[in-house]
Design an enzyme around this catalytic site. Structure first.
Site, PDB file in Angstrom:
ATOM      1  N   HIS A  45       7.062 -30.503  11.432  1.00 49.72           N
ATOM      2  CA  HIS A  45       6.457 -29.239  10.980  1.00 49.72           C
ATOM      3  C   HIS A  45       5.423 -29.484   9.879  1.00 49.72           C
ATOM      4  O   HIS A  45       4.426 -28.784   9.790  1.00 49.72           O
ATOM      5  CB  HIS A  45       7.545 -28.266  10.508  1.00 49.72           C
ATOM      6  CG  HIS A  45       8.560 -28.009  11.579  1.00 49.72           C
ATOM      7  ND1 HIS A  45       8.240 -27.365  12.751  1.00 49.72           N
ATOM      8  CD2 HIS A  45       9.859 -28.355  11.672  1.00 49.72           C
ATOM      9  CE1 HIS A  45       9.310 -27.309  13.517  1.00 49.72           C
ATOM     10  NE2 HIS A  45      10.315 -27.921  12.894  1.00 49.72           N
ATOM     11  N   ASP A  81       0.871  -1.181   0.000  1.00 46.87           N
ATOM     12  CA  ASP A  81       0.000   0.000   0.000  1.00 46.87           C
ATOM     13  C   ASP A  81       0.906   1.228   0.000  1.00 46.87           C
ATOM     14  O   ASP A  81       2.137   1.115  -0.179  1.00 46.87           O
ATOM     15  CB  ASP A  81      -0.992  -0.049   1.174  1.00 46.87           C
ATOM     16  CG  ASP A  81      -0.333   0.155   2.532  1.00 46.87           C
ATOM     17  OD1 ASP A  81       0.919   0.227   2.609  1.00 46.87           O
ATOM     18  OD2 ASP A  81      -1.069   0.240   3.536  1.00 46.87           O
ATOM     19  N   CYS A 125       3.103  -3.266   4.064  1.00 51.39           N
ATOM     20  CA  CYS A 125       2.254  -2.133   4.444  1.00 51.39           C
ATOM     21  C   CYS A 125       2.992  -1.424   5.578  1.00 51.39           C
ATOM     22  O   CYS A 125       4.182  -1.677   5.792  1.00 51.39           O
ATOM     23  CB  CYS A 125       0.832  -2.564   4.802  1.00 51.39           C
ATOM     24  SG  CYS A 125       0.680  -3.664   6.222  1.00 51.39           S
ATOM     25  N   HIS A 135      10.107 -23.668   9.604  1.00 50.18           N
ATOM     26  CA  HIS A 135       9.056 -24.304  10.398  1.00 50.18           C
ATOM     27  C   HIS A 135       7.650 -24.104   9.831  1.00 50.18           C
ATOM     28  O   HIS A 135       6.795 -24.963  10.013  1.00 50.18           O
ATOM     29  CB  HIS A 135       9.067 -23.750  11.836  1.00 50.18           C
ATOM     30  CG  HIS A 135      10.231 -24.229  12.639  1.00 50.18           C
ATOM     31  ND1 HIS A 135      10.349 -24.013  14.000  1.00 50.18           N
ATOM     32  CD2 HIS A 135      11.347 -24.928  12.275  1.00 50.18           C
ATOM     33  CE1 HIS A 135      11.480 -24.547  14.437  1.00 50.18           C
ATOM     34  NE2 HIS A 135      12.112 -25.104  13.411  1.00 50.18           N
TER      35      HIS A 135
HETATM   36  C1  RB5 Z   1      -1.911   2.661   6.550  1.00 49.34           C
HETATM   37  O1  RB5 Z   1      -2.012   3.866   7.222  1.00 49.34           O
HETATM   38  C2  RB5 Z   1      -1.674   1.512   7.523  1.00 49.34           C
HETATM   39  O2  RB5 Z   1      -2.790   1.338   8.321  1.00 49.34           O
HETATM   40  C3  RB5 Z   1      -1.343   0.253   6.762  1.00 49.34           C
HETATM   41  O3  RB5 Z   1      -0.228   0.459   5.959  1.00 49.34           O
HETATM   42  C4  RB5 Z   1      -1.017  -0.973   7.601  1.00 49.34           C
HETATM   43  O4  RB5 Z   1      -0.007  -0.698   8.518  1.00 49.34           O
HETATM   44  C5  RB5 Z   1      -2.163  -1.673   8.169  1.00 49.34           C
HETATM   45  O5  RB5 Z   1      -2.041  -2.705   8.834  1.00 49.34           O
END
Ligand code: RB5
Length: 145
Positions: free
Chosen positions: A133, A8, A65, A98
């Site tokens: 595992h 993202d 993210c 694992h």
């Molecule tokens: C974005 O602000 C943030 O919430 C996203 O990148 C992530 O960390 C969500 O888990």
């Protein structure tokens, strides 16, 4: 080996770095976005990477993210996806040894580029140990039914 990459906005900068790193190592990848630092919703990109693995367009996924948490939660909703949030190489080592994880999740707001590179290296070079595992992973697969 081919990697499907997704992030993202909070993971965009690290994803761009990871692309250069994979290129420098001669590792093939597909970039599923996002393609700018503009705010977007992470589940869309987790699904794109999960679909690439399902459709055999890639062997492994890398999702980024801000914290890695949203990508992990989303990616693990898809059958056959075993996504592991790894904040440093030791986590990546065990995620492969694992857990036989097929998606490496990293935190763009918490990890620097050198740490990310080392985490990727470890993830991609470590094999699943199998044995006890394997039994545990089969128990997880039973829950998926
Ligand atoms: C974005 O602000 C943030 O919430 C996203 O990148 C992530 O960390 C969500 O888990």
């Amino acid at each position: 080996m081919k990697i499907s990459l997704g992030s993202d906005h909070a993971g965009f900068e690290l994803k761009e770095h990871v692309k250069k790193y994979l290129e420098s190592k001669g590792i093939e990848f597909v970039d599923e976005g996002t393609y700018s630092p503009e705010s977007v919703d992470y589940p869309i990109f987790a699904k794109k990477v999960a679909d690439d693995l399902k459709n055999k367009k890639a062997d492994y996924g890398i999702l980024i993210c801000g914290t890695g948490l949203g990508m992990s939660i989303t990616a693990n909703k898809f059958e056959g996806i075993y996504a592991a949030l790894c904040l440093y190489p030791t986590m990546a080592k065990y995620a492969r040894m694992h857990n036989n994880a097929n998606v490496l999740v990293m935190a763009g707001r918490l990890m620097g580029s050198t740490l990310a590179d080392e985490t990727i290296d470890t993830f991609l070079s470590t094999n699943f140990e199998g044995g006890r595992h394997e039994r545990r992973l089969n128990e997880i697969k039973d829950f998926e039914k």
